[in-house]
Design a protein around this motif. Structure first.
Motif, mmCIF file in Angstrom:
data_model
loop_
_atom_site.group_PDB
_atom_site.id
_atom_site.type_symbol
_atom_site.label_atom_id
_atom_site.label_comp_id
_atom_site.label_asym_id
_atom_site.label_seq_id
_atom_site.Cartn_x
_atom_site.Cartn_y
_atom_site.Cartn_z
ATOM 1 N N PHE A 144 0.823 -1.207 0.000
ATOM 2 C CA PHE A 144 0.000 0.000 0.000
ATOM 3 C C PHE A 144 0.862 1.265 0.000
ATOM 4 N N PRO A 145 1.583 1.518 -1.088
ATOM 5 C CA PRO A 145 2.480 2.694 -1.093
ATOM 6 C C PRO A 145 1.742 4.022 -0.934
ATOM 7 N N GLU A 146 0.555 4.146 -1.490
ATOM 8 C CA GLU A 146 -0.184 5.405 -1.375
ATOM 9 C C GLU A 146 -0.701 5.618 0.047
ATOM 10 N N LEU A 147 -1.192 4.549 0.676
ATOM 11 C CA LEU A 147 -1.627 4.663 2.069
ATOM 12 C C LEU A 147 -0.442 4.974 2.977
ATOM 13 N N HIS A 148 0.693 4.366 2.691
ATOM 14 C CA HIS A 148 1.894 4.650 3.477
ATOM 15 C C HIS A 148 2.248 6.135 3.352
ATOM 16 N N ASP A 149 2.193 6.663 2.143
ATOM 17 C CA ASP A 149 2.495 8.082 1.942
ATOM 18 C C ASP A 149 1.485 8.964 2.671
ATOM 19 N N PHE B 289 -0.589 8.199 5.369
ATOM 20 C CA PHE B 289 -0.455 8.124 6.819
ATOM 21 C C PHE B 289 0.886 8.681 7.284
ATOM 22 N N GLY B 290 1.952 8.375 6.557
ATOM 23 C CA GLY B 290 3.278 8.860 6.945
ATOM 24 C C GLY B 290 3.404 10.366 6.862
ATOM 25 N N ALA B 291 2.745 10.967 5.875
ATOM 26 C CA ALA B 291 2.830 12.422 5.697
ATOM 27 C C ALA B 291 1.852 13.174 6.582
ATOM 28 N N TYR B 292 0.700 12.598 6.843
ATOM 29 C CA TYR B 292 -0.341 13.332 7.568
ATOM 30 C C TYR B 292 -0.529 12.874 9.017
ATOM 31 N N PHE B 293 -0.308 11.608 9.300
ATOM 32 C CA PHE B 293 -0.468 11.099 10.664
ATOM 33 C C PHE B 293 0.876 10.642 11.235
ATOM 34 N N HIS B 294 1.910 11.448 10.992
ATOM 35 C CA HIS B 294 3.251 11.173 11.511
ATOM 36 C C HIS B 294 3.278 11.411 13.022
ATOM 37 N N GLN B 295 4.414 11.175 13.637
ATOM 38 C CA GLN B 295 4.509 11.245 15.101
ATOM 39 C C GLN B 295 4.125 12.607 15.671
ATOM 40 N N ASP B 296 4.315 13.666 14.933
ATOM 41 C CA ASP B 296 4.022 15.014 15.429
ATOM 42 C C ASP B 296 2.794 15.624 14.771
ATOM 43 N N TRP B 297 1.864 14.804 14.337
ATOM 44 C CA TRP B 297 0.712 15.342 13.605
ATOM 45 C C TRP B 297 -0.088 16.345 14.419
ATOM 46 N N THR B 298 -0.107 16.195 15.735
ATOM 47 C CA THR B 298 -0.900 17.119 16.560
ATOM 48 C C THR B 298 -0.308 18.527 16.597
ATOM 49 N N VAL B 299 0.938 18.677 16.178
ATOM 50 C CA VAL B 299 1.536 20.011 16.095
ATOM 51 C C VAL B 299 0.891 20.793 14.948
ATOM 52 N N GLU B 300 0.535 20.091 13.879
ATOM 53 C CA GLU B 300 -0.014 20.740 12.691
ATOM 54 C C GLU B 300 -1.514 20.963 12.783
ATOM 55 N N HIS B 301 -2.229 20.005 13.331
ATOM 56 C CA HIS B 301 -3.691 20.107 13.475
ATOM 57 C C HIS B 301 -4.090 19.458 14.788
ATOM 58 N N GLU C 274 -1.715 -2.824 14.617
ATOM 59 C CA GLU C 274 -0.278 -3.064 14.449
ATOM 60 C C GLU C 274 0.163 -2.721 13.023
ATOM 61 N N TYR C 275 -0.631 -3.113 12.036
ATOM 62 C CA TYR C 275 -0.291 -2.858 10.638
ATOM 63 C C TYR C 275 -0.250 -1.360 10.350
ATOM 64 N N LEU C 276 -1.237 -0.636 10.858
ATOM 65 C CA LEU C 276 -1.271 0.813 10.641
ATOM 66 C C LEU C 276 -0.021 1.478 11.210
ATOM 67 N N LEU C 277 0.398 1.055 12.387
ATOM 68 C CA LEU C 277 1.569 1.667 13.003
ATOM 69 C C LEU C 277 2.861 1.227 12.340
ATOM 70 N N THR C 278 3.082 -0.081 12.230
ATOM 71 C CA THR C 278 4.392 -0.563 11.789
ATOM 72 C C THR C 278 4.588 -0.517 10.279
#
Length: 104
Positions: free
Chosen positions: A5-10, A12-24, A65-69
């Motif tokens: 799932f390369p598009e889903l990875h992009d 989630f990785g771009a929008y729900f990264h570790q610091d997502w709460t800083v942006e929204h 687990e899949y969503l995170l890892t």
């Protein structure tokens, strides 16, 4: 990176990264930002992969687990949603509404 799932990875990785709460401050605002900032083809690709992932019928712990890892999603949806499936279906519905508006 997820080869399945390369598009889903992009997404989630771009929008729900570790610091997502800083942006929204809410996940809904993150999803809305993605919808506003992405072109039609990206939205279609994410939607397609989302439906394939949902079709795999992973149990809740496996999905979490899949969503995170594999997809680098750092949003703790289980604090708000009854399941990962319900949250992912919510995203898919928002995508469908956006794509429907775009096609008219």
């Amino acid at each position: 990176m997820s080869r399945d799932f390369p598009e889903l990875h992009d997404f989630f990785g771009a929008y729900f990264h570790q610091d997502w709460t800083v942006e929204h401050d809410t996940a809904e605002k993150i999803i809305d930002a993605f919808l506003a900032e992405s072109d039609f083809e990206d939205l279609v690709a994410v939607q397609r992969e989302l439906y394939v992932l949902l079709g795999q019928n992973k149990n809740e712990l496996a999905l979490r687990e899949y969503l995170l890892t594999e997809l680098s999603c750092y949003y703790s949806y289980w604090n708000v949603w009854e399941s990962g499936e319900s949250w992912l279906r919510h995203i898919a519905e928002k995508l469908a509404r956006r794509l429907d508006r775009h096609s008219h």
